[in-house]
Design a protein around this motif. Structure first.
Motif, PDB file in Angstrom:
ATOM      1  N   LEU A 238      80.275 149.824  91.259  1.00 42.16           N
ATOM      2  CA  LEU A 238      80.239 148.926  92.967  1.00 42.16           C
ATOM      3  C   LEU A 238      80.234 148.846  93.336  1.00 42.16           C
ATOM      4  CD1 LEU A 238      84.834 150.887  93.267  1.00 42.16           C
ATOM      5  CD2 LEU A 238      84.134 148.344  91.392  1.00 42.16           C
ATOM      6  N   LEU A 239      79.617 149.210  93.974  1.00 39.68           N
ATOM      7  CA  LEU A 239      77.992 149.155  94.941  1.00 39.68           C
ATOM      8  C   LEU A 239      77.264 148.032  94.526  1.00 39.68           C
ATOM      9  CD1 LEU A 239      78.511 152.754  96.572  1.00 39.68           C
ATOM     10  CD2 LEU A 239      79.089 150.483  97.978  1.00 39.68           C
ATOM     11  N   VAL A 240      77.139 148.333  93.416  1.00 40.51           N
ATOM     12  CA  VAL A 240      75.940 147.605  92.802  1.00 40.51           C
ATOM     13  C   VAL A 240      76.312 146.083  93.269  1.00 40.51           C
ATOM     14  CG1 VAL A 240      74.209 147.184  90.588  1.00 40.51           C
ATOM     15  CG2 VAL A 240      74.259 149.582  91.606  1.00 40.51           C
ATOM     16  N   GLU A 241      78.077 146.466  91.966  1.00 43.17           N
ATOM     17  CA  GLU A 241      77.595 144.774  92.526  1.00 43.17           C
ATOM     18  C   GLU A 241      78.527 144.056  93.172  1.00 43.17           C
ATOM     19  OE1 GLU A 241      82.072 142.790  90.108  1.00 43.17           O
ATOM     20  OE2 GLU A 241      81.128 144.576  89.825  1.00 43.17           O
ATOM     21  N   GLY A 242      78.797 145.216  94.564  1.00 40.88           N
ATOM     22  CA  GLY A 242      80.112 144.406  95.907  1.00 40.88           C
ATOM     23  C   GLY A 242      78.407 143.664  96.903  1.00 40.88           C
ATOM     24  N   LEU A 243      77.359 144.776  96.422  1.00 43.54           N
ATOM     25  CA  LEU A 243      76.064 144.553  97.698  1.00 43.54           C
ATOM     26  C   LEU A 243      76.683 143.574  96.803  1.00 43.54           C
ATOM     27  CD1 LEU A 243      75.852 147.966  98.159  1.00 43.54           C
ATOM     28  CD2 LEU A 243      76.346 146.570  99.981  1.00 43.54           C
ATOM     29  N   SER A 244      75.348 143.289  95.709  1.00 40.75           N
ATOM     30  CA  SER A 244      74.845 142.342  95.355  1.00 40.75           C
ATOM     31  C   SER A 244      75.522 141.073  95.417  1.00 40.75           C
ATOM     32  CB  SER A 244      74.585 142.185  93.598  1.00 40.75           C
ATOM     33  OG  SER A 244      73.860 143.405  93.547  1.00 40.75           O
ATOM     34  N   ARG A 245      76.914 140.949  95.751  1.00 37.93           N
ATOM     35  CA  ARG A 245      77.845 139.476  95.553  1.00 37.93           C
ATOM     36  C   ARG A 245      77.926 139.456  96.894  1.00 37.93           C
ATOM     37  NH1 ARG A 245      83.520 140.723  92.110  1.00 37.93           N
ATOM     38  NH2 ARG A 245      83.822 139.427  94.105  1.00 37.93           N
ATOM     39  N   LYS A 247      75.664 139.932  99.091  1.00 39.24           N
ATOM     40  CA  LYS A 247      74.742 139.397 100.158  1.00 39.24           C
ATOM     41  C   LYS A 247      74.585 138.317  99.458  1.00 39.24           C
ATOM     42  CE  LYS A 247      70.011 138.543 100.380  1.00 39.24           C
ATOM     43  NZ  LYS A 247      69.376 139.650 101.983  1.00 39.24           N
ATOM     44  N   ALA A 248      74.713 137.416  98.506  1.00 42.04           N
ATOM     45  CA  ALA A 248      74.769 136.108  97.932  1.00 42.04           C
ATOM     46  C   ALA A 248      76.130 135.110  98.239  1.00 42.04           C
ATOM     47  CB  ALA A 248      75.163 136.042  96.157  1.00 42.04           C
ATOM     48  N   ASN A 249      76.834 135.758  98.801  1.00 36.02           N
ATOM     49  CA  ASN A 249      78.403 135.013  99.294  1.00 36.02           C
ATOM     50  C   ASN A 249      78.571 136.036  99.876  1.00 36.02           C
ATOM     51  OD1 ASN A 249      80.257 133.682 100.238  1.00 36.02           O
ATOM     52  ND2 ASN A 249      81.643 133.505  98.294  1.00 36.02           N
ATOM     53  N   PRO A 250      78.845 135.986 101.204  1.00 35.48           N
ATOM     54  CA  PRO A 250      78.869 136.853 102.366  1.00 35.48           C
ATOM     55  C   PRO A 250      80.773 136.897 102.845  1.00 35.48           C
ATOM     56  CG  PRO A 250      77.057 136.017 103.616  1.00 35.48           C
ATOM     57  CD  PRO A 250      77.342 135.612 102.341  1.00 35.48           C
ATOM     58  N   HIS A 251      81.338 135.352 102.139  1.00 36.33           N
ATOM     59  CA  HIS A 251      82.848 135.692 102.115  1.00 36.33           C
ATOM     60  C   HIS A 251      83.338 135.822 101.139  1.00 36.33           C
ATOM     61  CE1 HIS A 251      82.125 133.337 106.272  1.00 36.33           C
ATOM     62  NE2 HIS A 251      80.972 133.277 106.376  1.00 36.33           N
ATOM     63  N   ASP A 252      82.643 136.818 100.375  1.00 38.81           N
ATOM     64  CA  ASP A 252      83.065 137.163  99.331  1.00 38.81           C
ATOM     65  C   ASP A 252      84.461 138.154  99.934  1.00 38.81           C
ATOM     66  OD1 ASP A 252      84.701 138.014  96.778  1.00 38.81           O
ATOM     67  OD2 ASP A 252      81.633 137.692  96.166  1.00 38.81           O
ATOM     68  N   MET A 253      85.338 137.774  99.435  1.00 41.99           N
ATOM     69  CA  MET A 253      86.128 139.256  99.857  1.00 41.99           C
ATOM     70  C   MET A 253      86.794 140.295  98.313  1.00 41.99           C
ATOM     71  SD  MET A 253      86.751 139.064 103.521  1.00 41.99           S
ATOM     72  CE  MET A 253      86.012 137.849 104.351  1.00 41.99           C
ATOM     73  N   ALA A 254      87.012 140.042  97.643  1.00 41.29           N
ATOM     74  CA  ALA A 254      86.569 140.672  96.511  1.00 41.29           C
ATOM     75  C   ALA A 254      85.687 141.807  96.663  1.00 41.29           C
ATOM     76  CB  ALA A 254      87.249 139.881  95.213  1.00 41.29           C
ATOM     77  N   GLY A 255      83.886 140.987  96.702  1.00 44.30           N
ATOM     78  CA  GLY A 255      82.925 141.749  96.850  1.00 44.30           C
ATOM     79  C   GLY A 255      83.230 142.682  97.662  1.00 44.30           C
ATOM     80  N   ARG A 256      83.405 142.440  99.179  1.00 44.79           N
ATOM     81  CA  ARG A 256      83.483 143.009 100.404  1.00 44.79           C
ATOM     82  C   ARG A 256      84.024 144.668 100.225  1.00 44.79           C
ATOM     83  NH1 ARG A 256      80.729 142.248 105.176  1.00 44.79           N
ATOM     84  NH2 ARG A 256      80.353 140.485 104.878  1.00 44.79           N
ATOM     85  N   LEU A 257      85.869 144.453  98.861  1.00 43.85           N
ATOM     86  CA  LEU A 257      85.918 145.824  99.031  1.00 43.85           C
ATOM     87  C   LEU A 257      85.537 146.297  97.492  1.00 43.85           C
ATOM     88  CD1 LEU A 257      89.302 146.938  99.273  1.00 43.85           C
ATOM     89  CD2 LEU A 257      90.529 145.537  98.301  1.00 43.85           C
ATOM     90  N   LYS A 258      84.973 145.804  97.375  1.00 47.74           N
ATOM     91  CA  LYS A 258      84.489 146.231  96.065  1.00 47.74           C
ATOM     92  C   LYS A 258      83.574 147.478  96.320  1.00 47.74           C
ATOM     93  CE  LYS A 258      85.145 144.320  91.694  1.00 47.74           C
ATOM     94  NZ  LYS A 258      85.695 144.327  91.261  1.00 47.74           N
ATOM     95  N   CYS A 259      83.054 146.748  97.624  1.00 47.81           N
ATOM     96  CA  CYS A 259      81.910 147.943  98.587  1.00 47.81           C
ATOM     97  C   CYS A 259      83.359 149.007  98.809  1.00 47.81           C
ATOM     98  CB  CYS A 259      81.010 146.769  99.602  1.00 47.81           C
ATOM     99  SG  CYS A 259      80.203 145.595  98.564  1.00 47.81           S
ATOM    100  N   GLN A 260      83.709 148.771  99.400  1.00 51.16           N
ATOM    101  CA  GLN A 260      84.794 149.650 100.434  1.00 51.16           C
ATOM    102  C   GLN A 260      85.226 150.916  99.596  1.00 51.16           C
ATOM    103  OE1 GLN A 260      87.393 146.640 102.582  1.00 51.16           O
ATOM    104  NE2 GLN A 260      87.130 147.377 104.678  1.00 51.16           N
ATOM    105  N   ILE A 261      85.682 150.407  98.422  1.00 50.05           N
ATOM    106  CA  ILE A 261      86.431 151.603  97.193  1.00 50.05           C
ATOM    107  C   ILE A 261      85.225 151.934  97.318  1.00 50.05           C
ATOM    108  CG2 ILE A 261      87.448 151.283  95.557  1.00 50.05           C
ATOM    109  CD1 ILE A 261      88.908 149.204  96.519  1.00 50.05           C
ATOM    110  N   GLY A 262      84.236 151.453  96.720  1.00 50.01           N
ATOM    111  CA  GLY A 262      82.866 152.516  95.994  1.00 50.01           C
ATOM    112  C   GLY A 262      82.345 153.767  96.774  1.00 50.01           C
TER     113      GLY A 262
END
Length: 392
Positions: A238-245, A247-262
């Motif tokens: 989750l962190l590898v996916e979310g952090l990459s997302r 980094k590419a788009n700081p407003h990717d809320m779903a990516g941010r939540l993946k990071c938080q859950i990871g």
């Protein structure tokens, strides 16, 4: 039964985690459910001064709101935590809400302990801190925990909000020390990705690597188990996916939540009792003693520790490399490449730590709670010196 290795997982007293709900709404609902009448907010200075987030939470609490304190410095110096505790004492707080990064969250969990034990000076911290005895045993002197509970609203990814352990730095020795009681764990954690958009990119990404390090050192530990490994595996993915997302788009809320859950999943194994290794032990000292941001500690140290451990035994690193998408032949190389892709520092020199500090870092690391739980045995400061020289 000969091939079964006994193990156990220990859990805290956190009762609820919300994911995606606005923080103001979640905090108000929890305060109402608890019947809290004097809710005290401990916040980051930037959130309070430069955004409407704190004002929104204050307004949502209505007549339950008692006061706000901000200004906790990095690594939660004792004097800053004490000042916050005095502010909470002054309003007779019955619920603490920590909103911000790791230092604010740490302080928010320590404050109820200080109030319970009537701590009035920085010297009064001393009988409450954990320490390592000459035989390497971790001693926690706290037998009576706090009565007041904490809600944590994290804006970074270091994951400390889920732990019953918090750190505060002794400003005399510049040694970051632990304070722990199961009742220090928050009653609720609020994962609101919208709150994190104010976090500077370097801080978001570097603390994300801190949680990557939680997962990596769990998967690398010989004292882990299938339950903990499964959580760490998913956390790392989750962190590898979310952090990459993000980094590419700081407003990717779903990516941010993946990071938080990871980040949450990466902490469960630590809370449960799986010890971390040399990366975390060294990182505690780099932070408290050398003032290196927590996330940068892992950005620098984690791949070097993986490589050092692999020379002894790399059998538990194949799964780590798979979670990192096998981009390189070894886990250390894959992790190095991932951290570099986020634009994070990779050497001690880049974070301002020079070789003249290595001896002190190595000696302090041997006093850390995880100084002797690395999968490759660490028995003396010279072992740590070897890793530090590689990271120079």
């Amino acid at each position: 039964m000969a091939d079964v290795i006994p193990s156990q997982m220990t859990f805290t007293v956190t009762e609820r985690v919300t994911m995606g709900k606005p923080a103001s709404e979640a905090v108000r609902e929890q305060a109402e459910a608890m019947g809290a009448k004097r809710v005290f907010l401990l916040t980051s200075e930037t959130l309070r001064r430069e955004t409407d987030e704190i004002a929104n939470i204050e307004a949502a609490l209505g007549d339950r709101y008692a006061g706000t304190h901000s200004g906790i410095a990095s690594h939660a110096p004792r004097s800053h935590v004490l000042a916050a505790a005095e502010a909470a004492r002054a309003v007779d707080a019955d619920l603490i809400v920590g909103i911000g990064g790791g230092s604010v969250i740490d302080a928010g969990k320590i404050i109820p302990l200080l109030l319970k034990h009537n701590v009035r000076t920085v010297e009064d911290f001393e009988p409450l801190r954990t320490y390592v005895d000459p035989d390497g045993n971790v001693i926690n002197p706290v037998k009576v925990g706090p009565d007041i509970r904490t809600i944590c609203v994290p804006t970074t990814l270091s994951g400390g909000e889920f732990n019953a352990l918090s750190g505060s730095t002794d400003e005399v020795t510049m040694h970051k020390q632990g304070y722990e009681h199961r009742s220090m764990a928050p009653i609720m954690v609020v994962l609101d990705p919208a709150m994190t958009v104010h976090t500077p990119e370097w801080l978001w990404l570097s603390t994300g690597v801190r949680s990557v390090d939680h997962a990596v050192e769990t998967l690398g530990s010989k004292m882990s188990n299938d339950f903990a490994d499964g959580l760490a595996d998913n956390a790392l993915r989750l962190l590898v996916e979310g952090l990459s997302r993000t980094k590419a788009n700081p407003h990717d809320m779903a990516g941010r939540l993946k990071c938080q859950i990871g980040a949450w999943q990466s902490m469960i194994s630590i809370i449960g009792g799986v010890p971390m290794g040399a990366s975390h032990a060294i990182g505690h000292i780099l932070g408290g003693t050398c003032n290196v941001p927590h996330g940068h500690c892992s950005c620098v140290m984690a791949p070097y520790v993986l490589d050092w451990n692999a020379e002894h035994d790399n059998s538990r690193q194949h799964r780590i490399n798979a979670c990192l998408r096998n981009t390189h032949a070894t886990a250390g190389a894959s992790l190095d490449a991932f951290i570099r892709s986020l634009g994070m520092p990779r050497t001690l020199g880049e974070v301002g730590v020079t070789e003249d500090r290595f001896r002190q870092i190595a000696e302090y690391t041997m006093l850390d709670i995880w100084g002797r739980t690395n999968p490759r045995p660490v028995t003396q400061p010279a072992d740590i010196m070897e890793i530090l020289r590689r990271a120079a």
